[in-house]
Motif scaffolding. Structure first.
Motif: not given
Length: 83
Positions: A28-33, A56-65
């Protein structure tokens, strides 16, 4: 402080355990940037990370998903291509 070295140690341990258990691993760390991503995510609009730079915020959770979903689809495509 020292978020990056700690994150790197956690990711390394997770990767090691996943390999030992013959389990898939999503970084997740690499995927997030990677390094500096939580600050960038905090400054993003909409805000993707909380001010603690760890959650992460709910919006960030959607990005990670979405990133996880894309990785799963790529893994499946790669699997099918290898058959």
């Amino acid at each position: 402080g020292g978020g990056r070295p700690r994150a790197a140690r956690v990711v390394a341990a997770q990767r090691e355990v996943a390999a030992a258990m013959s389990c898939a691993f999503f970084d997740t760390f690499a995927a997030a940037g990677g390094e500096g991503s939580m600050r960038r995510w905090y400054l993003a609009r909409p805000r993707l990370a909380e001010g603690d730079y760890r959650h992460v915020t709910p919006a960030g959770a959607r990005v990670i998903g979405n990133l996880l979903y894309q990785a799963l689809l790529k893994g499946y495509d790669d699997f099918l291509a290898g058959q």
